[in-house]
Design a protein around this motif. Structure first.
Motif, PDB file in Angstrom:
ATOM      1  N   GLU A   1       0.817  -1.217   0.000  1.00 40.72           N
ATOM      2  CA  GLU A   1       0.000   0.000   0.000  1.00 40.72           C
ATOM      3  C   GLU A   1       0.848   1.264   0.000  1.00 40.72           C
ATOM      4  O   GLU A   1       2.023   1.264   0.363  1.00 40.72           O
ATOM      5  CB  GLU A   1      -0.920   0.009   1.219  1.00 40.72           C
ATOM      6  CG  GLU A   1      -1.952  -1.106   1.214  1.00 40.72           C
ATOM      7  CD  GLU A   1      -2.855  -1.036   2.430  1.00 40.72           C
ATOM      8  OE1 GLU A   1      -2.573  -0.230   3.340  1.00 40.72           O
ATOM      9  OE2 GLU A   1      -3.843  -1.796   2.471  1.00 40.72           O
ATOM     10  N   ALA A   2       0.231   2.352  -0.405  1.00 37.57           N
ATOM     11  CA  ALA A   2       0.892   3.660  -0.398  1.00 37.57           C
ATOM     12  C   ALA A   2       1.099   4.141   1.047  1.00 37.57           C
ATOM     13  O   ALA A   2       0.507   3.605   1.986  1.00 37.57           O
ATOM     14  CB  ALA A   2       0.064   4.665  -1.185  1.00 37.57           C
ATOM     15  N   HIS A   3       1.933   5.173   1.226  1.00 36.79           N
ATOM     16  CA  HIS A   3       2.327   5.662   2.558  1.00 36.79           C
ATOM     17  C   HIS A   3       2.188   7.189   2.597  1.00 36.79           C
ATOM     18  O   HIS A   3       2.557   7.883   1.642  1.00 36.79           O
ATOM     19  CB  HIS A   3       3.780   5.261   2.814  1.00 36.79           C
ATOM     20  CG  HIS A   3       4.392   5.870   4.043  1.00 36.79           C
ATOM     21  ND1 HIS A   3       4.081   5.456   5.318  1.00 36.79           N
ATOM     22  CD2 HIS A   3       5.321   6.857   4.184  1.00 36.79           C
ATOM     23  CE1 HIS A   3       4.784   6.151   6.195  1.00 36.79           C
ATOM     24  NE2 HIS A   3       5.539   7.017   5.531  1.00 36.79           N
ATOM     25  N   TYR A   4       1.661   7.711   3.714  1.00 38.10           N
ATOM     26  CA  TYR A   4       1.474   9.160   3.834  1.00 38.10           C
ATOM     27  C   TYR A   4       1.624   9.592   5.291  1.00 38.10           C
ATOM     28  O   TYR A   4       1.128   8.932   6.206  1.00 38.10           O
ATOM     29  CB  TYR A   4       0.079   9.552   3.324  1.00 38.10           C
ATOM     30  CG  TYR A   4      -0.201  11.029   3.382  1.00 38.10           C
ATOM     31  CD1 TYR A   4       0.354  11.902   2.446  1.00 38.10           C
ATOM     32  CD2 TYR A   4      -1.009  11.558   4.386  1.00 38.10           C
ATOM     33  CE1 TYR A   4       0.107  13.265   2.507  1.00 38.10           C
ATOM     34  CE2 TYR A   4      -1.263  12.919   4.452  1.00 38.10           C
ATOM     35  CZ  TYR A   4      -0.694  13.761   3.511  1.00 38.10           C
ATOM     36  OH  TYR A   4      -0.932  15.112   3.588  1.00 38.10           O
ATOM     37  N   VAL A   5       2.327  10.720   5.513  1.00 42.81           N
ATOM     38  CA  VAL A   5       2.517  11.307   6.842  1.00 42.81           C
ATOM     39  C   VAL A   5       1.995  12.746   6.806  1.00 42.81           C
ATOM     40  O   VAL A   5       2.299  13.502   5.876  1.00 42.81           O
ATOM     41  CB  VAL A   5       4.004  11.304   7.263  1.00 42.81           C
ATOM     42  CG1 VAL A   5       4.167  11.937   8.647  1.00 42.81           C
ATOM     43  CG2 VAL A   5       4.552   9.884   7.258  1.00 42.81           C
ATOM     44  N   ASP A   6       1.251  13.128   7.809  1.00 46.71           N
ATOM     45  CA  ASP A   6       0.640  14.463   7.875  1.00 46.71           C
ATOM     46  C   ASP A   6       1.707  15.554   7.832  1.00 46.71           C
ATOM     47  O   ASP A   6       2.608  15.598   8.667  1.00 46.71           O
ATOM     48  CB  ASP A   6      -0.184  14.575   9.163  1.00 46.71           C
ATOM     49  CG  ASP A   6      -0.938  15.898   9.261  1.00 46.71           C
ATOM     50  OD1 ASP A   6      -0.859  16.712   8.320  1.00 46.71           O
ATOM     51  OD2 ASP A   6      -1.604  16.107  10.296  1.00 46.71           O
TER      52      ASP A   6
END
Length: 458
Positions: free
Chosen positions: A373-378
């Protein structure tokens, strides 16, 4: 403090380049596993060399069963981890110099791994040394984690984190500045087909192209039976729009393209798909013609977004990319490997299953449909704000968050981002021939890392 840090790295420039050169001299491509050397002799040799250097600086080091090495700034509670890797992709062809001998020219150093990721690893190590040498006040620990399998699936980190806790904050110097807080997912798979050309007199005997699934190769080669040079010349003329170069000696056909990182296939010119284009213009026997036409239909030249496989999509992380990077075909057995970088909206149902179905329509079977899956950090977190503020202070460039197609070492770490070490918009030919790194980028990155470590671990 800023002036002290900048001056420190100016004084230590030659020493840092020497350290990078020593690591580059070790061709740390993954090899056969041995006792205590899970990814082969050379990645282990590079790891031991780096740990020995860190020990000479007075740092406590450890080897996690040869998978990963660690370097601790101090004995405090771990607040920050910096993850770099010492393994490299194969050198490949097309270099102007020896890929394992660092050459300095025009303010840059050239060699396999200078930007991905040995140069940045050295910058991070010397940043920790700067914190120590300049007596910057820190109470918490920064751990440098040096891996040996980033290029082939990150099995090193899987092993390390099965025995160690994930860090509170982490960054990897394995991309461009400023901060990469979004990473595409990945769907990289082998696919297969068996054909029977035993009754053919005019056919493809073999295809050989690519070495790593995450790198567009520079060359693709094929052996052809019953094909004349005149036919090749006519087909090459029809395929000239590929901008690839074709040479034929009466049996062996070589297609020359331009290598690139698989996450940025548009920066290269894929010789595999260019070869398929040319082969589609040759009047092989019917069984082989169907095979060649299927390859071209599934992987048309110049199309990098999965259009032919029915998965072209995009969102906040950008557009899906898909590139065929490795092909082995011999004795009727085809084995190919493609690399897909997927946006947040990609799922098993709308991406992996669709690709598998498209391949099956042409007689190919895929190994499985498991996706990463893709990854994201605020971007509004205090951690990212610290990184951006420090970057702006040392570079003079606007700090902002970006997304990328390449999955980095921190993809599976909750508060993990990519942070440098390459300056914004610089393309260093990583994974291709003549990989380089601007020396100024190394020094600037080291200075930025020093300030970040000092502030987060204060």
């Amino acid at each position: 403090m800023k002036r002290e840090i900048i001056d420190y790295f100016k004084k230590n420039k030659d020493e840092m380049i020497k350290a990078i050169s020593e690591l580059v001299a070790v061709p740390s491509v993954r090899g056969a596993a041995e006792e205590g050397k899970p990814f082969g002799k050379k990645p282990y040799e590079a790891l031991m060399l780096a740990l020995k250097k860190a020990e000479s600086f007075g740092f406590k080091t450890a080897s996690c069963d040869g998978y990963v090495g660690t370097v601790d700034l101090n004995g405090g509670e771990q607040e920050l981890a910096v993850l770099a890797h010492l393994d490299v992709v194969p050198a490949g062809e097309g270099w102007d110099t020896d890929p394992y001998t660092v050459v300095e020219k025009d303010g840059m150093i050239f060699g396999r791994g200078v930007s991905d990721d040995k140069g940045p690893a050295v910058a991070a190590l010397y940043a920790m040394k700067a914190v120590k040498d300049l007596n910057l006040p820190v109470s918490k620990n920064c751990r440098l984690i040096l891996g040996t399998d980033e290029e082939c699936g990150s099995g090193d980190l899987k092993y390390y984190f099965s025995k160690n806790e994930y860090p509170k904050y982490a960054f990897t110097p394995d991309a461009n500045f400023p901060v990469t807080n979004g990473e595409k997912g990945r769907f990289t798979k082998h696919f297969y087909r068996t054909v029977d050309f035993s009754n053919c007199k005019k056919y493809i005997k073999s295809i050989d192209a690519g070495e790593a699934a995450n790198a567009v190769p520079a060359f693709a080669k094929a052996e052809l039976i019953g094909v004349t040079k005149e036919e090749i010349d006519i087909a090459a003329e029809k395929a000239k729009h590929t901008n690839a170069e074709f040479t034929f000696d009466g049996e062996k056909l070589i297609c020359s393209g331009t290598s690139a990182h698989a996450s940025l296939p548009e920066n290269g010119n894929n010789p595999i798909t260019a070869l398929f284009e040319l082969l589609s213009y040759i009047d092989f026997d019917s069984e082989c013609t169907e095979f060649a036409d299927s390859l071209k239909a599934l992987f048309p030249h110049g199309k990098y977004n999965g259009e032919a496989l029915g998965v072209d999509m995009s969102d906040m992380l950008g557009r899906l990319t898909l590139t065929l990077d490795v092909v082995r075909f011999e004795n009727g057995k085809f084995d190919g490997c493609f690399d897909t970088r997927t946006p947040m909206s990609a799922t098993k149902e709308n991406c992996a299953d669709v690709i598998a179905a498209s391949l099956r329509k042409h007689g190919f079977e895929i190994e499985n449909t498991k996706m990463r899956e893709a990854h994201y950090v605020d971007e509004n977190s205090d951690f990212i704000k610290t990184l951006l503020r420090t970057y702006e202070d040392y570079s003079g460039d606007k700090g902002e968050c970006i997304s990328m197609g390449g999955g980095t070492y921190v993809h599976d770490i909750e508060n993990g981002v990519a942070f440098g070490a390459i300056s914004r918009d610089t393309v260093t030919n990583m994974h291709g021939a003549n990989e380089f790194m601007p020396i100024e980028d190394i020094l600037t990155a080291a200075a930025i890392f020093t300030e970040v470590i000092a502030e987060i671990c204060r």
